[in-house]
Design a protein around this motif. Structure first.
Motif, PDB file in Angstrom:
ATOM      1  N   THR A   1      -5.969   9.611   5.915  1.00  0.00           N
ATOM      2  CA  THR A   1      -6.129   9.678   4.577  1.00  0.00           C
ATOM      3  C   THR A   1      -6.657  10.870   4.290  1.00  0.00           C
ATOM      4  O   THR A   1      -6.326  11.586   3.229  1.00  0.00           O
ATOM      5  CB  THR A   1      -6.703   8.394   3.865  1.00  0.00           C
ATOM      6  OG1 THR A   1      -5.530   7.366   4.339  1.00  0.00           O
ATOM      7  CG2 THR A   1      -6.496   8.563   2.522  1.00  0.00           C
TER       8      THR A   1
ATOM      9  N   ALA B   1       1.083   4.320  -2.902  1.00  0.00           N
ATOM     10  CA  ALA B   1       0.519   5.743  -2.464  1.00  0.00           C
ATOM     11  C   ALA B   1       1.622   6.373  -2.578  1.00  0.00           C
ATOM     12  O   ALA B   1       1.638   7.816  -2.678  1.00  0.00           O
ATOM     13  CB  ALA B   1       0.164   5.763  -0.827  1.00  0.00           C
TER      14      ALA B   1
ATOM     15  N   THR C   1      -6.557   2.811   1.093  1.00  0.00           N
ATOM     16  CA  THR C   1      -5.480   3.014   1.880  1.00  0.00           C
ATOM     17  C   THR C   1      -5.972   2.398   3.545  1.00  0.00           C
ATOM     18  O   THR C   1      -5.219   2.072   4.226  1.00  0.00           O
ATOM     19  CB  THR C   1      -4.968   4.445   2.257  1.00  0.00           C
ATOM     20  OG1 THR C   1      -6.232   5.152   2.540  1.00  0.00           O
ATOM     21  CG2 THR C   1      -4.456   4.840   0.969  1.00  0.00           C
TER      22      THR C   1
ATOM     23  N   LEU D   1       0.802  -1.263  -0.173  1.00  0.00           N
ATOM     24  CA  LEU D   1      -0.101  -0.057  -0.024  1.00  0.00           C
ATOM     25  C   LEU D   1       0.932   1.295  -0.095  1.00  0.00           C
ATOM     26  O   LEU D   1       0.437   2.407  -0.609  1.00  0.00           O
ATOM     27  CB  LEU D   1      -0.970   0.085   1.211  1.00  0.00           C
ATOM     28  CG  LEU D   1      -2.238  -0.926   1.168  1.00  0.00           C
ATOM     29  CD1 LEU D   1      -2.787  -0.898   2.564  1.00  0.00           C
ATOM     30  CD2 LEU D   1      -2.965  -0.674   0.146  1.00  0.00           C
TER      31      LEU D   1
END
Length: 722
Positions: free
Chosen positions: A632, A552, A621, A548
Motif C-alpha cells: 500500500t 480501494a 488495507t 477491501l
C-alpha cells in the motif's frame, strides 16, 4: 413440572437409521475411551477420509463424525467423543459425553458404543468401562495396544475377561489396523447391554434414586444416580428439572464429592479383584527401563528444557523457512491466474475476479504450507509420545500466567503465523486455558510483520554494531519480538483474573509409551486441519478481501476519473515513463477511492499517533494482512507494487511534513512499529478465532482489545519521543 422424555429402548432417529431396507442397515456408533487409548487411531482406521468436523449442539466443542462400511449391507455413522477418564466430567469437552449419553431422546444418541482400552494399562482404563456398563449401554470393548502389552510382559486371558465383563472383546492394534475387520463384524451385529454389573448404590440412596427414576422415566438406578450428581450441568434438563433435583439433594443431604470418591474406590477394588484372574505380568522392570531412561533425560529440570528449546527452534525454522518455497509458488500461481483472467478482457467483473476474489483466495491458500507443516510436527510429537512430556514440564510455569502447559506450542508457533497457532490450541482440553491462549496468540510477532519491521527499522535505525558484535537493527528487531511475547504473557495473566469459568482447571497428563509415528494418522491430521481452515476461515477471509478491494477500487462520483486525469497531467509535465505514469495513476486513484476517503476521515483520530492520511490508508488495507502495508505504501508513493524494499525506504525517507521536515522521524517510525506490534491487523486471524470459538464474541473482543492497546501504546510512544 416438565419431564425429560427418556425411553427404555433407543428408537430410530430418522429415515437413515433403518433395518431391513434395500439399502441395508444403518447404525450410529459412539467411540469413547481414555486419552491415549488409541481412540483417534481407531476412528481413522474405520472412517479414513470419510470424516468431517462440526460441533456439538449448543457448545463450542468439535464433533468429529465419519462413515464406515461395516459389511456390504451395513453402514455406520461413527461419532468420535472427546477422551475422558471418567463419566464425572472435569472439562467442557467431557461434558458433551454426558449430555449425549444421558439423554436417550437426543438427536445423535448412539445405538451402541465402542469403548477403547489400553491393554497395557487395563486397571485405569476399565474404570470408564465399568461406569458405561452400569448405564446398561450396548457396547463392545476394543482391547487396543495388545502389542504394547506384550512388550511390557502383560498376558491377558481375553476369553475369561470377556466372560467377566459380559461384553464382546476384540483384541487389536488400531495403529496398524490389526483387529479392525473383526471389530467391524461385531459392530454389524445386534448388541445387547452388558450382562455384568460393577457397582450398586448404597441402600440409603435408593429412596432418592427411585424418585429420580420415576420422575424422569429412567431405565436403571445408576443413570438416576448420575442425574443426582450432575443434574445442574446437564444441558437438556429444564430449569424445573434442575430445581427438582436440587430439592432432592437437599432433602437427602446428598454429598456428591464424597460419594464420587467412594464410588471410585469401590470400582477400583472390584477391577483389581477381576484382573487377578485374567492378567499376568512378567519382565515389567526390563521393559520399563528404556522408557524411564529416556524420561530422565527428556523431562530433566535442565536438559529437558534445552532439548525442548531445540525442538521448538527446529519447528520454528520449518514453519518460517521451509514453507517459504511452496508459499512463493502459490503466490506466483495466484498471480499467474489473475493475469490470465485479465487477458479475457477489461471491466469491473474482470477486475473483481482477478484483484478481489482470486487475490482473496491467494490470501487463504498462502497459509496452507505453514498449517500443514505445523500440524505435521505436532502430530509427530503427539504420536511419538513426546508432547505429553513437554506439557508436563511447562505446565507449572505457564499456569502462573493463566495458561496451560499445552499453550507453549501455539505461542511459539504464533511467531510464524497466528492462523495455524490458534488452530493448534485444540490440544488444550480446558475451556478457560484454551480461550486465553487463543486470545493472546496474535500478540506474538508473526512473520507477516517482518516486512513492516524491516522497512521502518532500516529507515530510522543506523546499520552499526553494538559492543562490536551485535547489529543494532537486529537488536531492535529482537526487542520488537520480545515486546510481543511480554505483552502476550501479561495479557494472559490479566485475563486469568477476569475470565470466570465454572469448571476447574485440572492438569491430568498421562505419559504414553514412546513409539514411531503412524504416517497415515499424521497425513489424516494434516488433511483435516487444512480442510477446516480453507472451508471455514477461508470463507471469511475471501469475503473481507473482496470488500477491501471494492473500497480501494471505487470512489464517490467521478472522483477516480478526475484523479486519473490529474495524474496524467502531472506525468506529462514531469515527463514520466509509462510505468511511472501507471504508478502515479494508481496512487491518485487510491487517494480518491472510498478507502482514501475513509483514510482522510480517520486522520484526525490517528494524528495524535503521528500518522497522516497516507498511513491511515495503509492501516485500513493492511487489515487484510499485515504485509499489505508495504504494498500500500508503494502504491501511495507511486513506486509500484513490485518495488523492492530499498526503493520504498528511499521514498519514505524523502517524504516531508507540512513544515518541510522529514515525515518519518524516529518518533513516528517507533510509533508505527509499536502500533503494528500490538494491532490486530489480520483478517485471517480473526476468521480463525471465529472458527475455533464458534462465534463472533471472542474475535470482536480480540479486535477491540488489541486495537485499543495498540492505540494507547503508540500514542504514548509518539508523545514521549517527538
Amino acid at each position: 413440572m416438565a419431564r425429560a422424555a427418556v425411553i427404555d429402548k433407543p428408537q430410530p432417529l430418522g429415515p437413515d437409521v433403518t433395518t431391513g431396507s434395500a439399502a441395508g442397515r444403518h447404525t450410529r456408533i459412539a467411540l469413547i475411551g481414555n486419552p491415549n487409548s488409541g481412540k483417534s487411531s481407531l476412528f481413522n482406521q474405520l472412517t479414513g477420509l470419510n470424516q468431517k468436523v462440526g460441533n456439538f449442539p449448543g457448545v463450542t466443542v468439535d464433533r468429529k463424525t465419519g462413515s464406515a462400511q461395516l459389511t456390504p449391507q451395513h453402514r455406520a455413522d461413527i461419532i468420535d467423543l472427546p477422551g475422558t477418564y471418567s463419566l464425572y466430567p472435569k472439562s467442557l469437552d467431557e461434558k458433551v459425553i454426558t449430555d449425549l449419553l444421558y439423554d436417550r431422546g437426543a438427536d445423535g444418541y448412539p445405538d451402541f458404543v465402542v469403548v477403547t482400552a489400553d491393554a497395557s494399562n487395563l486397571k485405569r482404563n476399565l474404570l470408564l468401562f465399568t461406569q458405561l456398563a452400569d448405564l446398561q449401554l450396548p457396547m463392545v470393548l476394543a482391547l487396543n495396544m495388545m502389542d504394547t502389552a506384550a512388550q511390557h510382559g502383560i498376558q491377558i486371558d481375553v476369553e475369561e475377561l470377556q466372560r467377566q465383563l459380559g461384553v464382546p472383546i476384540i483384541p487389536m492394534n488400531a495403529r496398524k489396523g490389526v483387529g479392525v475387520t473383526a471389530l467391524k463384524i461385531v459392530m454389524a451385529q445386534e448388541l445387547g447391554p452388558p450382562t455384568a454389573t460393577f457397582y450398586q448404590p448404597s441402600e440409603q440412596l435408593l429412596p432418592m434414586i427411585r424418585q429420580i427414576r420415576y420422575y424422569f422415566n429412567l431405565h436403571n438406578d445408576y443413570l438416576a444416580l448420575h442425574y443426582a450428581h450432575q443434574g445442574d450441568r446437564l444441558r437438556f434438563l429444564s430449569a424445573d428439572d434442575r430445581a427438582y433435583l436440587s430439592e432432592l439433594r437437599e432433602k437427602y443431604q446428598f454429598d456428591s464429592i464424597s460419594l464420587q470418591a467412594q464410588e471410585t474406590i469401590d470400582r477400583y477394588a472390584r477391577i483389581s479383584e477381576l484382573l487377578l484372574d485374567v492378567v499376568r505380568v512378567t519382565r515389567a522392570e526390563q521393559n520399563e527401563s528404556t522408557s524411564n531412561r529416556l524420561d530422565r533425560v527428556l523431562t530433566h529440570k535442565i536438559w529437558g528444557y534445552l532439548i525442548f528449546l531445540w525442538v521448538l527452534f527446529m519447528l520454528f525454522q520449518a514453519i518460517f523457512s521451509w514453507a517459504a518455497y511452496p508459499m512463493d509458488l502459490i503466490d506466483q500461481g495466484v498471480a499467474w491466474l489473475g493475469a490470465q483472467v485479465k487477458l479475457l478482457g477489461e471491466g469491473p467483473l474482470i477486475d473483481l475476479l482477478s484483484d478481489g476474489i482470486i487475490a482473496g483466495l491467494g490470501g487463504v491458500l498462502m497459509f496452507i504450507p505453514q498449517i500443514a507443516l505445523l500440524f505435521a510436527f505436532i502430530a509427530v510429537l503427539e504420536e511419538s509420545g513426546y508432547m505429553a512430556r513437554v506439557t508436563f514440564m511447562m505446565d507449572k510455569i505457564m499456569r502462573k500466567f493463566g495458561l496451560n502447559g499445552k499453550s507453549v506450542v501455539p505461542l511459539i508457533s504464533g511467531m510464524a503465523c497466528a492462523v495455524p497457532a490458534i488452530m493448534s490450541t485444540r490440544t488444550i482440553e480446558n475451556w478457560k486455558d484454551r480461550i486465553i491462549t487463543i486470545f493472546v496468540v496474535p500478540l506474538m510477532s508473526c512473520s507477516a510483520r517482518i516486512p513492516v519491521y524491516t522497512v521502518l527499522v532500516a529507515l530510522v535505525v543506523p546499520d552499526e554494531k553494538v559492543l562490536g558484535v551485535f547489529n543494532l537493527q537486529g537488536v531492535v528487531l529482537m526487542g520488537l519480538y520480545l515486546l510481543g511475547f511480554v505483552s502476550a504473557v501479561l495479557s494472559a495473566w490479566a485475563l486469568k483474573s477476569i475470565l470466570k469459568a465454572k469448571e476447574r482447571s485440572f492438569f491430568i497428563m498421562e505419559f504414553p509409551v514412546y513409539r514411531w509415528p503412524r504416517w497415515k494418522n499424521v497425513g489424516l491430521t494434516i488433511v483435516e486441519k487444512v480442510k477446516a481452515f480453507v472451508f471455514q476461515a477461508g470463507k471469511v477471509i475471501v469475503a473481507i478481501s473482496v470488500l477491501l478491494w471494492v473500497l480501494a477500487s471505487y470512489g464517490p462520483g467521478d472522483a477516480l476519473d478526475q484523479a486519473e486525469q490529474q495524474a496524467r497531467t502531472e506525468a506529462t509535465r514531469q515527463q514520466l515513463t509509462p510505468a511511472q505514469t501507471e504508478n502515479l495513476i494508481a496512487s491518485h486513484k487510491l487517494e480518491n477511492s472510498y478507502a482514501g476517503v475513509f483514510g482522510r476521515s480517520i486522520e484526525p483520530a490517528v494524528r495524535p499517533l503521528g500518522f497522516d492520511w497516507k498511513v491511515s490508508i495503509a492501516l485500513l488495507t493492511s487489515f487484510a494482512a499485515r504485509e499489505v502495508f508495504v504494498g500500500t505504501m508503494s502504491t501511495i508513493y507511486s513506486v509500484g507494487q513490485d518495488a523492492d524494499m530499498s526503493t520504498v525506504q528511499e521514498k519514505l525517507r524523502a517524504e516531508k511534513d507540512e513544515n518541510g521536515q522529514p515525515f518519518f522521524t524516529p518518533a513516528r517510525a517507533a510509533s508505527l512499529l509499536v502500533f503494528y506490534v500490538f494491532a490486530m491487523q489480520c483478517v485471517s486471524t480473526l476468521a480463525t478465532t471465529y472458527r475455533e470459538t464458534k462465534g463472533w464474541t471472542w474475535p470482536l473482543l480480540q479486535l477491540v482489545y488489541m486495537s485499543g492497546l495498540a492505540y494507547v501504546l503508540s500514542f504514548v510512544t509518539y508523545q514521549l519521543l517527538k
